[in-house]
Motif scaffolding. Structure first.
Motif, PDB file in Angstrom:
ATOM      1  N   HIS A 135     -20.162   2.641   6.753  1.00 48.45           N
ATOM      2  CA  HIS A 135     -20.474   1.786   5.797  1.00 48.45           C
ATOM      3  C   HIS A 135     -19.313   1.193   5.021  1.00 48.45           C
ATOM      4  CE1 HIS A 135     -23.445   0.001   2.760  1.00 48.45           C
ATOM      5  NE2 HIS A 135     -23.439  -0.783   3.625  1.00 48.45           N
ATOM      6  N   LEU A 136     -18.242   0.986   5.845  1.00 50.71           N
ATOM      7  CA  LEU A 136     -16.838   0.296   5.166  1.00 50.71           C
ATOM      8  C   LEU A 136     -16.448  -0.862   5.977  1.00 50.71           C
ATOM      9  CD1 LEU A 136     -15.290   3.435   3.526  1.00 50.71           C
ATOM     10  CD2 LEU A 136     -16.442   1.731   2.212  1.00 50.71           C
ATOM     11  N   GLY A 137     -17.431  -1.381   6.798  1.00 52.83           N
ATOM     12  CA  GLY A 137     -16.947  -2.518   7.541  1.00 52.83           C
ATOM     13  C   GLY A 137     -17.048  -2.263   9.003  1.00 52.83           C
ATOM     14  N   ALA A 138     -17.660  -3.291   9.826  1.00 54.13           N
ATOM     15  CA  ALA A 138     -17.800  -3.125  11.040  1.00 54.13           C
ATOM     16  C   ALA A 138     -16.562  -3.343  12.049  1.00 54.13           C
ATOM     17  CB  ALA A 138     -19.027  -4.016  11.529  1.00 54.13           C
ATOM     18  N   ALA A 139     -16.750  -2.859  13.122  1.00 57.00           N
ATOM     19  CA  ALA A 139     -15.800  -2.947  14.082  1.00 57.00           C
ATOM     20  C   ALA A 139     -15.979  -4.493  14.913  1.00 57.00           C
ATOM     21  CB  ALA A 139     -16.159  -1.817  15.352  1.00 57.00           C
ATOM     22  N   PRO A 140     -15.071  -4.946  15.465  1.00 55.81           N
ATOM     23  CA  PRO A 140     -13.560  -4.528  15.746  1.00 55.81           C
ATOM     24  C   PRO A 140     -12.450  -4.493  14.566  1.00 55.81           C
ATOM     25  CG  PRO A 140     -13.886  -6.490  16.828  1.00 55.81           C
ATOM     26  CD  PRO A 140     -14.970  -6.223  15.840  1.00 55.81           C
ATOM     27  N   LYS A 141     -12.768  -5.124  13.754  1.00 55.89           N
ATOM     28  CA  LYS A 141     -11.768  -5.420  12.717  1.00 55.89           C
ATOM     29  C   LYS A 141     -11.724  -4.271  11.572  1.00 55.89           C
ATOM     30  CE  LYS A 141     -11.740  -9.183  10.233  1.00 55.89           C
ATOM     31  NZ  LYS A 141     -12.124 -10.644   9.522  1.00 55.89           N
ATOM     32  N   PHE A 142     -12.853  -3.427  11.481  1.00 59.42           N
ATOM     33  CA  PHE A 142     -12.508  -2.231  10.583  1.00 59.42           C
ATOM     34  C   PHE A 142     -13.271  -1.011  11.209  1.00 59.42           C
ATOM     35  CE2 PHE A 142     -13.659  -6.230   8.195  1.00 59.42           C
ATOM     36  CZ  PHE A 142     -12.614  -6.413   7.473  1.00 59.42           C
ATOM     37  N   GLY A 143     -13.090  -0.067  10.720  1.00 64.51           N
ATOM     38  CA  GLY A 143     -13.681   1.250  11.401  1.00 64.51           C
ATOM     39  C   GLY A 143     -12.968   2.503  10.996  1.00 64.51           C
ATOM     40  N   PRO A 144     -13.641   3.626  11.132  1.00 64.61           N
ATOM     41  CA  PRO A 144     -13.067   4.891  10.802  1.00 64.61           C
ATOM     42  C   PRO A 144     -11.687   5.106  11.225  1.00 64.61           C
ATOM     43  CG  PRO A 144     -15.236   5.194  11.151  1.00 64.61           C
ATOM     44  CD  PRO A 144     -15.202   3.897  11.736  1.00 64.61           C
ATOM     45  N   ARG A 145     -11.614   4.823  12.626  1.00 69.77           N
ATOM     46  CA  ARG A 145     -10.418   5.484  13.362  1.00 69.77           C
ATOM     47  C   ARG A 145      -9.246   4.415  13.126  1.00 69.77           C
ATOM     48  NH1 ARG A 145     -10.135   7.765  18.852  1.00 69.77           N
ATOM     49  NH2 ARG A 145     -10.752   5.909  19.598  1.00 69.77           N
ATOM     50  N   LEU A 146      -9.394   3.259  12.454  1.00 69.03           N
ATOM     51  CA  LEU A 146      -8.505   2.333  11.821  1.00 69.03           C
ATOM     52  C   LEU A 146      -8.113   2.884  10.653  1.00 69.03           C
ATOM     53  CD1 LEU A 146     -10.014  -1.107  13.056  1.00 69.03           C
ATOM     54  CD2 LEU A 146      -7.829   0.311  14.152  1.00 69.03           C
ATOM     55  N   SER A 147      -8.897   3.579  10.127  1.00 69.01           N
ATOM     56  CA  SER A 147      -8.479   3.936   8.488  1.00 69.01           C
ATOM     57  C   SER A 147      -8.191   5.691   8.441  1.00 69.01           C
ATOM     58  CB  SER A 147      -9.664   3.593   7.562  1.00 69.01           C
ATOM     59  OG  SER A 147      -9.729   2.263   7.579  1.00 69.01           O
ATOM     60  N   GLY A 148      -7.795   6.118   9.408  1.00 68.64           N
ATOM     61  CA  GLY A 148      -7.328   7.482   9.452  1.00 68.64           C
ATOM     62  C   GLY A 148      -8.156   8.712  10.073  1.00 68.64           C
ATOM     63  N   TYR A 149      -9.133   8.536  10.510  1.00 69.74           N
ATOM     64  CA  TYR A 149      -9.871   9.599  11.197  1.00 69.74           C
ATOM     65  C   TYR A 149      -9.680   9.561  12.497  1.00 69.74           C
ATOM     66  CZ  TYR A 149     -12.991   9.938   6.985  1.00 69.74           C
ATOM     67  OH  TYR A 149     -13.300  10.228   5.824  1.00 69.74           O
ATOM     68  N   ASP A 150      -9.318  10.737  13.135  1.00 72.00           N
ATOM     69  CA  ASP A 150      -9.061  10.859  14.336  1.00 72.00           C
ATOM     70  C   ASP A 150     -10.106  10.821  15.347  1.00 72.00           C
ATOM     71  OD1 ASP A 150      -6.381  11.617  14.004  1.00 72.00           O
ATOM     72  OD2 ASP A 150      -6.741  13.697  13.480  1.00 72.00           O
ATOM     73  N   ARG A 151     -11.312  11.139  14.777  1.00 71.15           N
ATOM     74  CA  ARG A 151     -12.350  11.037  15.656  1.00 71.15           C
ATOM     75  C   ARG A 151     -13.729  10.656  14.690  1.00 71.15           C
ATOM     76  NH1 ARG A 151     -17.148  13.990  17.469  1.00 71.15           N
ATOM     77  NH2 ARG A 151     -17.858  13.079  19.294  1.00 71.15           N
ATOM     78  N   PHE A 152     -14.667   9.660  15.395  1.00 71.27           N
ATOM     79  CA  PHE A 152     -15.849   9.455  14.518  1.00 71.27           C
ATOM     80  C   PHE A 152     -16.995   9.519  15.473  1.00 71.27           C
ATOM     81  CE2 PHE A 152     -18.644   5.317  13.720  1.00 71.27           C
ATOM     82  CZ  PHE A 152     -19.274   5.834  12.727  1.00 71.27           C
ATOM     83  N   PHE A 153     -18.189   9.978  14.918  1.00 72.26           N
ATOM     84  CA  PHE A 153     -19.485   9.737  15.501  1.00 72.26           C
ATOM     85  C   PHE A 153     -20.477   9.640  14.263  1.00 72.26           C
ATOM     86  CE2 PHE A 153     -23.460  11.206  16.819  1.00 72.26           C
ATOM     87  CZ  PHE A 153     -23.551  10.994  18.223  1.00 72.26           C
ATOM     88  N   GLY A 154     -21.230   8.484  14.343  1.00 78.47           N
ATOM     89  CA  GLY A 154     -22.404   8.319  13.255  1.00 78.47           C
ATOM     90  C   GLY A 154     -22.499   6.668  13.514  1.00 78.47           C
ATOM     91  N   ILE A 155     -22.929   6.191  12.194  1.00 77.00           N
ATOM     92  CA  ILE A 155     -23.389   4.709  12.237  1.00 77.00           C
ATOM     93  C   ILE A 155     -22.257   4.212  11.346  1.00 77.00           C
ATOM     94  CG2 ILE A 155     -25.832   5.684  11.963  1.00 77.00           C
ATOM     95  CD1 ILE A 155     -26.008   4.767   8.973  1.00 77.00           C
ATOM     96  N   GLN A 156     -22.249   2.827  11.827  1.00 80.38           N
ATOM     97  CA  GLN A 156     -21.254   2.105  11.043  1.00 80.38           C
ATOM     98  C   GLN A 156     -21.884   1.195   9.608  1.00 80.38           C
ATOM     99  OE1 GLN A 156     -19.375  -1.019  13.542  1.00 80.38           O
ATOM    100  NE2 GLN A 156     -18.845   0.441  15.048  1.00 80.38           N
ATOM    101  N   GLY A 157     -22.996   1.073   9.974  1.00 83.47           N
ATOM    102  CA  GLY A 157     -23.787   0.451   8.649  1.00 83.47           C
ATOM    103  C   GLY A 157     -24.384   1.369   7.688  1.00 83.47           C
ATOM    104  N   GLY A 158     -25.218   0.561   6.985  1.00 83.74           N
ATOM    105  CA  GLY A 158     -25.411   1.259   5.457  1.00 83.74           C
ATOM    106  C   GLY A 158     -26.832   2.109   5.903  1.00 83.74           C
ATOM    107  N   GLY A 159     -27.505   2.215   6.768  1.00 84.69           N
ATOM    108  CA  GLY A 159     -28.636   2.912   7.005  1.00 84.69           C
ATOM    109  C   GLY A 159     -29.205   2.676   8.522  1.00 84.69           C
ATOM    110  N   ALA A 160     -29.921   3.550   8.654  1.00 86.92           N
ATOM    111  CA  ALA A 160     -30.441   3.309  10.153  1.00 86.92           C
ATOM    112  C   ALA A 160     -31.682   4.337  10.353  1.00 86.92           C
ATOM    113  CB  ALA A 160     -29.437   3.799  11.343  1.00 86.92           C
ATOM    114  N   ASP A 161     -32.718   3.677  11.097  1.00 83.27           N
ATOM    115  CA  ASP A 161     -33.960   4.532  11.680  1.00 83.27           C
ATOM    116  C   ASP A 161     -33.575   6.012  12.087  1.00 83.27           C
ATOM    117  OD1 ASP A 161     -37.107   3.991  12.003  1.00 83.27           O
ATOM    118  OD2 ASP A 161     -36.119   5.283  13.607  1.00 83.27           O
ATOM    119  N   TYR A 162     -34.399   6.888  11.586  1.00 82.66           N
ATOM    120  CA  TYR A 162     -33.879   8.315  11.883  1.00 82.66           C
ATOM    121  C   TYR A 162     -34.175   8.468  13.371  1.00 82.66           C
ATOM    122  CZ  TYR A 162     -33.243   9.652   7.045  1.00 82.66           C
ATOM    123  OH  TYR A 162     -32.735   9.520   5.693  1.00 82.66           O
ATOM    124  N   PHE A 163     -35.188   7.761  13.910  1.00 83.06           N
ATOM    125  CA  PHE A 163     -35.443   8.154  15.416  1.00 83.06           C
ATOM    126  C   PHE A 163     -34.630   6.851  16.447  1.00 83.06           C
ATOM    127  CE2 PHE A 163     -38.581  10.299  12.962  1.00 83.06           C
ATOM    128  CZ  PHE A 163     -38.523  11.555  13.445  1.00 83.06           C
TER     129      PHE A 163
END
Length: 462
Positions: A135-163
């Motif tokens: 939840h700090l900006g969407a790919a491809p311009k932004f993302g966890p692996r552009l900001s220091g994380y070696d690996r990411f698994f999860g959601i990019q946005g603010g919330g998602a349906d649990y199923f």
């Protein structure tokens, strides 16, 4: 009345400089760090903080084995702003992304060149990973692996349906930059991936920093047996997963929380089975105050509000042999404090070009005190401003100004503005000076305002 340097402040400052060597002497190597953050969890949503209608035995056990902080604060009453402060160690209002919530209407995010907690820990020799919500900006311009994380698994946005794992941006479950098509309840999937990542870290010679950011108990209000509710939301269209106002019950909220508690327990059990519990500092907290089914007692207010219920959050820290089991602290600790604290424990320091607005809170974790300092908040909806220093808090909502003693009056009912004019003037002046040092509100930015009617009823505003 003004706040001057006194013996307590001087002793706390001295303790702050001595704390890191003391922690380093207590450990033969730098600690691993597991930072677990819930989403929209209220202050009393854990039974160890007072929840009465369900129990959270796994997180309660974490509290018994570590420290429960009673004055834990989020940097914001909404999530992406708090996450900006957490990852940068600075007030979120120093970056344009920190002025906007949600990040759904403009192409905005955390600049990849900005020094962050994971990027600085990685420079210090840590392996880094984020499992869960970004939840700090969407790919491809932004993302966890552009900001220091070696690996990411999860959601990019603010919330998602649990199923279905759908959000307003479509399917939103990712393994690094690749779509993940895992089936199942999102809390379960994130816990499973966290455990798998712990195994990867255990096979690495480097210490690790893992951010485990669950989406629970953020809406939609779907417990692990609520597939029918998920289907109803899907039929209504993908945006309903994030803008979901009409559903939920106390029972569904309890089910979300029980499953979250269960999965936190499984992650902590895996940490122990890998033999890493004793050399890992574990933090559990929330990104802001609770939503409609949360228990924020003994505070009023909730998400999007600068009353204590919107910014006071549960905060538990465990580090066996260093932090006393079963201890409590009333010292004020804020989201942005974790960057300088973790970097100090890693033998590093914040980037000099981006000095942290937080402080190393190691003295509080050791059972000591912190220097008295002002803490500031701002939120655009209803023109909200706040400053806490010591026991007192200045609060402004839509032109109405208050002074509260939040220790003696945690519900913020007794306005002391006329009784204590010197303290009121001092805190208001401190806020004004601080506000001049940060970015002004962007007239095009968007802020949540879910509870305008509630706020109007309480404060007599329209």
């Amino acid at each position: 009345m003004t706040f001057t340097l006194n013996r307590r402040t001087m002793l706390a400052a001295a303790a702050s400089t001595l704390a890191v060597p003391a922690l380093a002497r207590a450990s033969s190597k730098r600690p691993n760090i597991l930072f677990i953050m819930a989403d929209d969890m209220g202050y009393a949503d854990l039974s160890c903080y007072g929840r009465r209608d369900y129990e959270t035995p796994q997180i309660d056990a974490l509290a018994r084995s570590g420290m429960k902080l009673m004055s834990g604060y989020a940097n914001s009453p909404v999530c992406s702003a708090t996450r900006t402060a957490l990852i940068t160690g600075r007030y979120q209002y120093r970056l344009p992304i920190g002025l906007e919530e949600p990040l759904a209407f403009r192409d905005m995010g955390l600049p990849p060149e900005e020094p962050t907690l994971p990027s600085q820990l990685r420079k210090a020799g840590y392996a880094t990973s984020l499992i869960g919500k970004w939840h700090l900006g969407a790919a491809p311009k932004f993302g966890p692996r552009l900001s220091g994380y070696d690996r990411f698994f999860g959601i990019q946005g603010g919330g998602a349906d649990y199923f279905t794992h759908a959000s307003g941006r479509g399917h939103d479950l990712w393994d690094n930059e690749t779509t993940a098509n895992d089936h199942g309840y999102l809390t379960d999937i994130l816990a499973r991936e966290a455990i798998a990542q712990l195994h990867r870290h255990a096979a690495d010679t480097r210490p690790f920093f893992m951010s485990l950011h669950f989406t629970a108990p953020h809406w939609p209000w779907e417990g692990p047996d609520d597939q029918a509710e998920s289907a109803r939301i899907a039929a209504a269209g993908e945006p309903a997963a994030i803008f979901h106002y009409d559903g939920g019950t106390m029972a569904s909220y309890a089910a979300i929380m029980r499953r979250l508690d269960e999965k936190v327990g499984e992650v902590l059990a895996a940490l122990g089975q890998l033999g890493r519990a004793d050399d890992t500092i574990v933090v559990f907290t929330s990104d802001n105050g609770g939503e409609r089914f949360s228990d924020n007692w003994p505070f009023s207010g909730r998400k999007t509000e600068l009353l204590e219920g919107g910014i006071r959050v549960p905060l538990i820290v465990r580090w066996p042999g260093r932090i006393a089991a079963g201890s409590e602290s009333t010292e004020q600790v804020m989201s942005m404090d974790w960057l300088p604290t973790f970097l100090a424990l890693a033998g590093s320091a914040p980037a000099p070009e981006r000095p942290s607005d937080g402080m190393d809170v190691s003295p509080a974790l050791l059972g000591g005190t912190l220097p008295i300092r002002p803490l500031f908040w701002r939120y655009r909806h209803l023109d909200q401003s706040a400053c806490r220093m010591g026991d007192h808090k200045y609060l402004r909502i839509n032109g109405n100004e208050f002074l509260f003693d939040v220790v003696q009056d945690p519900l913020e009912r007794g306005n002391l503005k006329a009784r204590m004019p010197d303290i009121f003037a001092d805190l208001k002046s401190r806020y004004s000076s601080w506000n001049e040092s940060i970015l002004p509100f962007d007239p095009e930015s968007f802020s949540y305002g879910f509870h305008a009617k509630d706020a109007a009823d309480r404060f007599g505003v329209e």
